[in-house]
Write a protein that holds these residues in place. Structure first.
Motif, PDB file in Angstrom:
ATOM      1  N   LEU A  98      30.494 -16.249 -39.278  1.00 45.81           N
ATOM      2  CA  LEU A  98      29.568 -15.941 -40.386  1.00 45.81           C
ATOM      3  C   LEU A  98      28.469 -14.969 -39.925  1.00 45.81           C
ATOM      4  O   LEU A  98      28.102 -14.051 -40.655  1.00 45.81           O
ATOM      5  N   ILE A  99      28.005 -15.189 -38.691  1.00 41.46           N
ATOM      6  CA  ILE A  99      26.878 -14.332 -38.235  1.00 41.46           C
ATOM      7  C   ILE A  99      27.365 -13.060 -37.533  1.00 41.46           C
ATOM      8  O   ILE A  99      26.563 -12.240 -37.091  1.00 41.46           O
ATOM      9  N   GLU A 100      28.662 -12.906 -37.391  1.00 44.75           N
ATOM     10  CA  GLU A 100      29.196 -11.745 -36.669  1.00 44.75           C
ATOM     11  C   GLU A 100      28.838 -10.450 -37.402  1.00 44.75           C
ATOM     12  O   GLU A 100      29.135 -10.312 -38.576  1.00 44.75           O
ATOM     13  N   THR A 101      28.168  -9.543 -36.717  1.00 38.87           N
ATOM     14  CA  THR A 101      27.881  -8.226 -37.323  1.00 38.87           C
ATOM     15  C   THR A 101      27.629  -7.200 -36.223  1.00 38.87           C
ATOM     16  O   THR A 101      27.217  -7.565 -35.123  1.00 38.87           O
ATOM     17  N   ASP A 102      27.923  -5.946 -36.543  1.00 37.22           N
ATOM     18  CA  ASP A 102      27.642  -4.914 -35.544  1.00 37.22           C
ATOM     19  C   ASP A 102      26.480  -4.043 -36.012  1.00 37.22           C
ATOM     20  O   ASP A 102      26.303  -2.931 -35.584  1.00 37.22           O
ATOM     21  N   ARG A 103      25.660  -4.602 -36.911  1.00 34.29           N
ATOM     22  CA  ARG A 103      24.592  -3.778 -37.471  1.00 34.29           C
ATOM     23  C   ARG A 103      23.247  -3.980 -36.766  1.00 34.29           C
ATOM     24  O   ARG A 103      22.197  -3.709 -37.324  1.00 34.29           O
ATOM     25  N   PHE A 104      23.299  -4.479 -35.545  1.00 38.21           N
ATOM     26  CA  PHE A 104      22.036  -4.700 -34.830  1.00 38.21           C
ATOM     27  C   PHE A 104      21.564  -3.452 -34.099  1.00 38.21           C
ATOM     28  O   PHE A 104      22.388  -2.707 -33.585  1.00 38.21           O
ATOM     29  N   GLY A 105      20.250  -3.314 -34.009  1.00 39.04           N
ATOM     30  CA  GLY A 105      19.697  -2.239 -33.181  1.00 39.04           C
ATOM     31  C   GLY A 105      19.322  -2.798 -31.818  1.00 39.04           C
ATOM     32  O   GLY A 105      19.864  -2.436 -30.794  1.00 39.04           O
ATOM     33  N   ALA A 106      18.371  -3.738 -31.792  1.00 40.24           N
ATOM     34  CA  ALA A 106      17.857  -4.262 -30.522  1.00 40.24           C
ATOM     35  C   ALA A 106      18.674  -5.429 -29.988  1.00 40.24           C
ATOM     36  O   ALA A 106      18.514  -5.824 -28.846  1.00 40.24           O
ATOM     37  N   LYS A 107      19.571  -5.998 -30.787  1.00 41.44           N
ATOM     38  CA  LYS A 107      20.398  -7.142 -30.403  1.00 41.44           C
ATOM     39  C   LYS A 107      19.536  -8.335 -29.991  1.00 41.44           C
ATOM     40  O   LYS A 107      19.106  -8.451 -28.847  1.00 41.44           O
ATOM     41  N   PRO A 108      19.275  -9.244 -30.914  1.00 36.23           N
ATOM     42  CA  PRO A 108      18.449 -10.407 -30.585  1.00 36.23           C
ATOM     43  C   PRO A 108      19.117 -11.294 -29.543  1.00 36.23           C
ATOM     44  O   PRO A 108      20.339 -11.383 -29.478  1.00 36.23           O
ATOM     45  N   GLU A 109      18.291 -11.925 -28.754  1.00 36.71           N
ATOM     46  CA  GLU A 109      18.778 -12.786 -27.668  1.00 36.71           C
ATOM     47  C   GLU A 109      19.379 -14.075 -28.230  1.00 36.71           C
ATOM     48  O   GLU A 109      20.358 -14.577 -27.729  1.00 36.71           O
ATOM     49  N   ALA A 110      18.757 -14.619 -29.252  1.00 38.13           N
ATOM     50  CA  ALA A 110      19.222 -15.906 -29.776  1.00 38.13           C
ATOM     51  C   ALA A 110      19.148 -15.935 -31.290  1.00 38.13           C
ATOM     52  O   ALA A 110      18.188 -15.458 -31.876  1.00 38.13           O
ATOM     53  N   ILE A 111      20.228 -16.461 -31.893  1.00 35.12           N
ATOM     54  CA  ILE A 111      20.246 -16.595 -33.358  1.00 35.12           C
ATOM     55  C   ILE A 111      20.514 -18.069 -33.650  1.00 35.12           C
ATOM     56  O   ILE A 111      21.380 -18.686 -33.007  1.00 35.12           O
ATOM     57  N   GLN A 112      19.765 -18.631 -34.576  1.00 37.11           N
ATOM     58  CA  GLN A 112      19.997 -20.037 -34.931  1.00 37.11           C
ATOM     59  C   GLN A 112      20.176 -20.145 -36.437  1.00 37.11           C
ATOM     60  O   GLN A 112      19.516 -19.446 -37.206  1.00 37.11           O
ATOM     61  N   LEU A 113      21.085 -21.045 -36.801  1.00 39.66           N
ATOM     62  CA  LEU A 113      21.211 -21.393 -38.222  1.00 39.66           C
ATOM     63  C   LEU A 113      20.897 -22.873 -38.323  1.00 39.66           C
ATOM     64  O   LEU A 113      21.448 -23.684 -37.566  1.00 39.66           O
ATOM     65  N   LEU A 114      20.003 -23.225 -39.226  1.00 47.13           N
ATOM     66  CA  LEU A 114      19.582 -24.625 -39.318  1.00 47.13           C
ATOM     67  C   LEU A 114      19.773 -25.136 -40.740  1.00 47.13           C
ATOM     68  O   LEU A 114      19.616 -24.379 -41.718  1.00 47.13           O
ATOM     69  N   LEU A 115      20.100 -26.426 -40.821  1.00 51.10           N
ATOM     70  CA  LEU A 115      20.169 -27.087 -42.129  1.00 51.10           C
ATOM     71  C   LEU A 115      19.216 -28.265 -42.046  1.00 51.10           C
ATOM     72  O   LEU A 115      19.414 -29.174 -41.233  1.00 51.10           O
ATOM     73  N   GLU A 116      18.194 -28.230 -42.833  1.00 51.49           N
ATOM     74  CA  GLU A 116      17.154 -29.275 -42.808  1.00 51.49           C
ATOM     75  C   GLU A 116      16.727 -29.611 -41.370  1.00 51.49           C
ATOM     76  O   GLU A 116      16.866 -30.749 -40.909  1.00 51.49           O
ATOM     77  N   GLU A 117      16.272 -28.600 -40.656  1.00 43.66           N
ATOM     78  CA  GLU A 117      15.745 -28.736 -39.285  1.00 43.66           C
ATOM     79  C   GLU A 117      16.799 -29.117 -38.260  1.00 43.66           C
ATOM     80  O   GLU A 117      16.498 -29.342 -37.097  1.00 43.66           O
ATOM     81  N   ARG A 118      18.064 -29.206 -38.678  1.00 45.21           N
ATOM     82  CA  ARG A 118      19.088 -29.550 -37.696  1.00 45.21           C
ATOM     83  C   ARG A 118      19.835 -28.260 -37.360  1.00 45.21           C
ATOM     84  O   ARG A 118      20.292 -27.554 -38.266  1.00 45.21           O
ATOM     85  N   ALA A 119      19.892 -27.954 -36.038  1.00 45.99           N
ATOM     86  CA  ALA A 119      20.539 -26.703 -35.633  1.00 45.99           C
ATOM     87  C   ALA A 119      22.044 -26.843 -35.757  1.00 45.99           C
ATOM     88  O   ALA A 119      22.652 -27.741 -35.178  1.00 45.99           O
ATOM     89  N   LEU A 120      22.647 -25.990 -36.579  1.00 45.25           N
ATOM     90  CA  LEU A 120      24.104 -26.024 -36.752  1.00 45.25           C
ATOM     91  C   LEU A 120      24.753 -25.091 -35.742  1.00 45.25           C
ATOM     92  O   LEU A 120      25.871 -25.299 -35.301  1.00 45.25           O
TER      93      LEU A 120
END
Ligand code: ADP
Length: 513
Positions: free
Chosen positions: A166-188
């Motif tokens: 879902l988060i796969e993309t090649d549209r980054f410039g600086a490329k973030p170190e960490a990406i998180q997806l959360l559902l009600e404060e729970r990291a998925l």
């Protein structure tokens, strides 16, 4: 302002270091802002992409739900075909199936290996149109939709979503170190190794009413990227070169100023010396006139007497001889006076020797006796009778005290009471103090402030050099001179000189010039 060399260098060094530190931190701040802005831009791009993607889930769900309600029972084959094409085109949707709510034991209707465990519990607790259920121990979620919507639903359409894709993309410039997806404060889903420590640069819920996922983008700012070392090194070298050039320029300016000041001092010294010679010549001239008057008068009267005797009819040889003798004696005296004068002039070079202050003071009193008498003044001496020795040029020391007594006489002259000058000599702690006190008007504050300045005078015919000259001479013998008003009225000039004793080695600078 002129600084000593080491202080000047220290200041320039500090200035250059400060400038370098400012440049480095300015660049780092600027780069930090740039990096952060790039990361925030990445976060926003990802947010937009993800929001569109989850919207697509809604659209597919709605399409399938419409198809499922087209017939009863739902047209499983048609649904399977649509589901297969969705899964093919959207790799993040890794499974689609339909569950029979009326018969929970029935396996998934499209025959996928989707495990329905927990789905029925999750759905019974939720009244939402679309329920998001995390799949424990994996980076996946299930999207569950009731068909038909509401409490009376008979089927569940289930999508299995792979969050990594879902988060796969090649549209980054600086490329973030960490990406998180959360559902009600729970990291998925958490990517990257620094997700625990990296500061969050972007955080926003996805723009979806049905899938309340929170996106968090974190990235540490790398110090290596903040400081462009090669450029900073070059700037440092340029600053160092600049500092050296500045130091050289200041040194050149300071030495030019020094030279100027020395030249000025030399000129002042020369003027002082010249004026002092003129002064001395003046003194000398009046002294000569005074001393020569007497023998010249005697020569004149003796030669007139001789002429008178010679003009008599009877020649008195003895009387004529006596007149000639007297004339010759007085002419010799006049010659002696001039000889003394010459030797005084030629001996103008200072001769530093052991001098008895008591006898110098007595001589000065003697020298100024005529002046004192002229103004009806008394010049008294208070001090020891035995010798007090200092190292100095006797004539110059006399000149100093002579000047002080003459100033004192001039100051006390105009007063209503009789003028009185006292010269006190005392010795203490290896220092001889000579105080010349008068009962004149003393000094006004303005006069006292400028007393020792060359060419400062309040007298109509004064040259203002007496005290300046005294200072030069006294300092030559390692001494000091100062002035003060006295309480009883009048002024006191104090000359202090180191004592020269047999047992004590005094270090008085030789008067070399
Ligand atoms: P000058 O005698 O040619 O004026 P000096 O340098 O000897 O030069 O003295 C400078 C000035 O200091 C004098 O003009 C006078 O105003 C003041 N001064 C010196 N000695 C005395 C004194 N004993 N009492 C008051 N004023 C004094």
């Amino acid at each position: 302002m002129i600084f000593p060399v080491h202080r000047r260098r220290l200041l320039i060094g500090l200035g250059a270091t400060l400038l370098f530190a400012l440049m480095a931190s300015g660049t780092a701040l600027w780069r930090y802002r740039e990096q952060r802005a790039a990361l925030v831009a990445d976060g926003m791009t990802l947010h937009r992409v993800l929001s569109q993607r989850v919207d697509q889930h809604d659209a597919h769900m709605t399409g399938l739900s419409a198809l499922a309600q087209a017939a009863d029972p739902p047209p499983v084959e048609a649904i399977r075909q649509v589901a297969a094409s969705i899964v093919r085109f959207y790799p993040r949707i890794i499974g689609i199936d339909i569950l029979d709510l009326a018969n929970p034991a029935r396996p998934p209707m499209l025959g996928s290996d989707l495990v329905p465990e927990g789905i029925f519990d999750a759905i019974s607790a939720s009244t939402a149109v679309l329920t998001v259920v995390p799949v424990a121990g994996s980076e996946r979620i299930m999207l569950i939709k009731r068909v038909p919507p509401g409490k009376v639903s008979s089927y569940l359409i289930v999508f299995l979503i792979d969050l990594r894709q879902l988060i796969e993309t090649d549209r980054f410039g600086a490329k973030p170190e960490a990406i998180q997806l959360l559902l009600e404060e729970r990291a998925l889903l958490s990517t990257g190794s620094a997700e625990q420590t990296a500061p969050v640069v972007f955080e926003a819920p996805l723009a979806s009413r049905t899938q309340p996922l929170l996106l968090r983008v974190a990235s540490p700012i790398k110090p290596g990227g903040l400081f462009p070392w090669p450029a900073l090194l070059l700037a440092g070298i340029a600053l160092m070169v600049g500092a050296i050039i500045l130091d050289r320029m200041l040194a050149a300016r300071a030495s030019a100023r020094d030279a100027g000041a020395r030249a000025l001092l030399a000129t002042q010294d020369a003027r002082l010396a010249h004026a002092s010679r003129v002064n001395a010549m003046g003194e000398l001239a009046s002294g000569i006139a005074h001393e020569l008057t007497q023998p010249l008068t005697a020569i004149l009267s003796q030669s007139q007497a001789g002429r008178r005797i010679a003009a008599r009819p009877e020649l008195d040889r003895n009387a004529i001889l006596a007149a000639f003798d007297a004339t010759a004696r007085n002419a010799k005296r006049a010659g002696d006076i001039l000889g003394k004068l010459r030797s005084w002039v030629t001996k103008a070079q200072p001769v530093v020797e052991i001098v008895d202050l008591v006898s110098v003071i007595r001589d000065v009193i003697h020298l100024t006796a005529a002046d004192a008498e002229a103004v009806g003044a008394k010049v008294l001496f208070e001090g020891p009778t035995r010798a007090r020795l200092v190292r100095a040029d006797r004539i110059q020391l006399e000149q100093v005290l002579f000047n002080l007594v003459r100033n004192a006489l001039e100051a006390a002259r105009g007063m209503p009471h009789p003028a009185q000058i006292t010269i006190r000599l005392a010795t203490e702690g290896g220092v001889a103090s000579v105080r010349v006190r008068d009962n004149g008007p003393g000094f006004s504050p303005e006069v006292q402030a400028r007393l020792f300045e060359p060419f400062f005078t309040t007298k109509r015919e004064g040259m203002g050099l007496g005290l300046a000259l005294c200072t030069t001479l006294v300092e030559r013998f390692g001494g000091t001179i100062s002035a003060a008003n006295i309480e009883a009225g009048g002024a006191e000039l104090l000359v202090q000189l180191p004592l020269a004793s047999q047992n004590r080695q005094t270090s008085i600078p030789e008067a070399a010039e």
